[in-house]
Design a protein around this motif. Structure first.
Motif: not given
Length: 50
Positions: A16-22, A24-29
């Motif tokens: 869940k932590v890895v998916v959440a970070i992914a 957030v990074v996807g939304v940022f980009f």
């Protein structure tokens, strides 16, 4: 709200932590590459008069 989103993510806590970070990074980009360049000409900081 955060608990609801956390429960939507699949798998155990480390996944869940890895998916959440992914996400957030996807939304940022997405914001940096699509949304911000689209609204940039509409922003008032482009009308500089000195």
């Amino acid at each position: 709200m955060h608990r609801f989103l956390w429960n939507l993510l699949p798998g155990p806590t480390p996944l869940k932590v890895v998916v959440a970070i992914a996400v957030v990074v996807g939304v940022f980009f997405l914001l940096m590459e699509v949304v911000f360049p689209y609204i940039s000409p509409m922003m008032p900081y482009n009308d500089v008069s000195v």
